[in-house]
Design a protein around this motif. Structure first.
Motif, short mmCIF file in Angstrom:
data_model
loop_
_atom_site.label_atom_id
_atom_site.label_comp_id
_atom_site.label_asym_id
_atom_site.label_seq_id
_atom_site.Cartn_x
_atom_site.Cartn_y
_atom_site.Cartn_z
N MET A 195 24.31 209.67 44.22
CA MET A 195 23.95 208.57 43.00
C MET A 195 23.14 209.20 41.96
N GLY A 196 22.46 210.39 42.24
CA GLY A 196 21.74 211.15 41.18
C GLY A 196 20.19 210.34 41.16
N CYS A 197 19.67 210.48 39.83
CA CYS A 197 18.39 209.97 39.84
C CYS A 197 18.21 209.36 38.31
N ARG A 198 16.97 208.68 38.08
CA ARG A 198 16.98 207.91 36.84
C ARG A 198 15.44 208.63 36.36
N GLY A 250 8.92 212.41 34.86
CA GLY A 250 9.29 212.37 36.32
C GLY A 250 10.84 211.72 36.63
N LEU A 251 11.15 211.97 37.61
CA LEU A 251 12.65 211.50 38.01
C LEU A 251 12.54 211.11 39.51
N ILE A 252 13.29 209.71 39.59
CA ILE A 252 13.33 209.02 40.76
C ILE A 252 14.79 208.86 41.42
N ASN A 294 11.09 209.98 47.90
CA ASN A 294 11.89 208.91 47.58
C ASN A 294 13.35 208.96 47.86
N GLY A 295 13.68 209.89 48.67
CA GLY A 295 15.19 210.29 49.04
C GLY A 295 15.45 209.98 50.46
N PRO A 296 16.77 209.98 50.91
CA PRO A 296 16.78 209.84 52.41
C PRO A 296 16.27 210.98 53.09
N LEU A 315 18.86 212.80 46.90
CA LEU A 315 18.28 213.28 48.23
C LEU A 315 16.82 213.82 47.81
N HIS A 316 16.61 214.80 46.86
CA HIS A 316 15.34 215.23 46.13
C HIS A 316 15.73 215.77 44.84
#
Length: 454
Positions: A150-153, A289-291, A309-311, A331-332
């Protein structure tokens, strides 16, 4: 509807994972993408620098994405565009042995499965992907395996606690990038950028090339969060000042941004009184930063790594939920899309092996600990019996180091040490572990990664 494999996300991670899965024998799969086209964030990254590792040539973001989109079309991999995944659950295993799964033991959220039937008829252990689009409405796909891509925001202003009104002219750097590169709109003409992540650095150059005046880039930390090459090419080459250990403490203006107040911060990141400086501008870009986008992972109950903040994943990029894999920025956060593609291809191959019964259940999972300056590692554990001949372990350090060494230890004994002239949080590092060395080390219980200052 039933599928062997569902890939959530049609960005660089999802595309590479789908191609690898199809090339390794998975025929019944689908990519689900919420946007109107495949490619993800690459579609708005019109600068070059992509593909040097993967294709041995320099490409723009859209060109890089197009290479994978062409592979997806060539392999006839089905894609559902403009489709949102709104829930991800798993049918519980039957307990006790021999009993049928009762409907009242299934996850909340209704029992309807697309194509008729109910969740009560779904196979124990299968994943239920609830999706929605305009054409087909709300329905559920029963999948044997899922790849999270799903990527990041971006981190928003609300997460930064900047005081002031909410005037026009405040954008995330990624939003400004989309406006300029895809929609042909300029966010403003006098720019201050808060945060020195790679997107913020790239937008400093992009806005300058479009005729705007970038007054400065302020960074809360005493080091930049972006790649060294981006600092040089995007700031130094255009004489844009970078103020480290500085942040925005106030925003002036009610209808439109008129100025921002920038102040120096101490070692605890608190503004130092008397260091405030008012900078006139009409636009503030946030690159803070990215989440990773892991709401769906949380719904499934996947174990998460608080540092990323990833699995948490093992050597097969499999989460603690059997048959659920993760790759890419979910994931990161990566610094190169080439690494995303490499990692995601591995996830696709492992998902194929899982579906074909070739991926053995994890036996002796050896934890990989991040200590003494290392923030995290991916993977977080590995099984030497299941891994390939080599295993890439990627990680980031927590501070800036000069003349240091990256050390890998087995049960506390240093087995490798690699000297580095410079280490920084903005640069992702990697070490390659060899299966033969792991198997030869008797009684291996723990692997640690650390930084030793010279």
């Amino acid at each position: 509807m039933k599928k062997d494999l569902v890939i959530i996300g049609g960005g660089p991670a999802g595309l590479a994972a789908a191609v690898a899965a199809k090339e390794n024998g998975v025929e019944d799969l689908v990519i689900i993408e919420r946007d109107a086209r495949l490619g993800g964030i690459l579609n708005q990254c019109i600068h070059n620098g992509f593909g040097l590792h993967t294709f041995q040539e320099e490409l723009t973001g859209p060109e890089y994405a197009e290479r994978y989109i062409e592979k997806v079309l060539e392999l006839e991999i089905p894609c559902k565009l403009n489709t949102m995944v709104i829930d991800l659950t798993q049918v519980p295993e039957c307990k006790p042995a021999g009993d049928e799964c009762r409907e009242d033991t299934l996850p909340a959220g209704g029992n309807t499965v697309a194509g008729g039937g109910s969740k009560a008829g779904a196979q124990a252990g299968s994943k239920l992907v609830t999706v929605m689009n305009r054409q087909e409405g709300l329905y559920t796909i029963e999948a044997k395996a899922v790849i999270l891509a799903m990527g990041c925001r971006e981190r928003s202003r609300g997460a930064l606690n900047i005081p002031g009104y909410r005037p026009a002219g405040i954008y995330s750097a990624g939003t400004a990038q989309r406006y300029v590169n895809m929609e042909g709109r300029m966010p403003g003409r006098e720019i201050v950028i808060l945060g020195s992540g790679d997107i913020g650095l790239i937008m400093a150059r992009r806005m300058t090339l479009e005729g705007a005046k970038v007054k400065l880039v302020a960074e809360l930390m005493p080091y930049s969060g972006g790649l060294k090459r981006n600092i040089v090419q995007c700031l130094d080459d255009f004489d844009i000042p970078l103020k480290l250990s500085h942040t925005v403490v106030d925003i002036k203006g009610k209808e439109r941004v008129e100025a921002v107040v920038v102040a120096q911060v101490d070692e605890s990141s608190r503004p130092i009184p008397g260091t405030e400086e008012e900078v006139t501008c009409d636009t503030l870009l946030l690159s803070c930063g990215l989440i990773p986008e892991n709401e769906l992972s949380g719904n499934l109950g996947v174990e998460m790594n608080p540092a990323t903040n990833g699995p948490k994943v093992n050597e097969s990029l499999e989460t603690d939920r059997q048959g659920v894999f993760a790759c890419g920025n979910v994931l990161h956060v990566h610094d190169l899309v080439d690494y995303v593609s490499e990692e995601s291809a591995q996830a696709g191959r492992c998902a194929a092996a899982y579906l074909q019964g070739r991926l053995e259940k994890a036996g002796r999972e050896i934890p990989i600990r991040a200590v003494s300056g290392v923030r995290y590692t991916v993977p977080a554990s590995l099984d030497p019996h299941r891994m390939g001949e080599t295993q890439v372990v990627r990680f980031r350090v927590g501070s800036v180091y000069k003349d240091a060494a990256i050390e890998v230890s087995f049960n506390g004994k240093v087995v490798s040490s690699r000297k580095k002239k410079a280490l920084a949080p903005g640069e992702m590092e990697q070490v390659i572990l060899k299966k033969s060395e792991l198997e030869q080390f008797e009684g291996l219980q723990e692997i640690t990664f650390s930084v030793r200052q010279a």
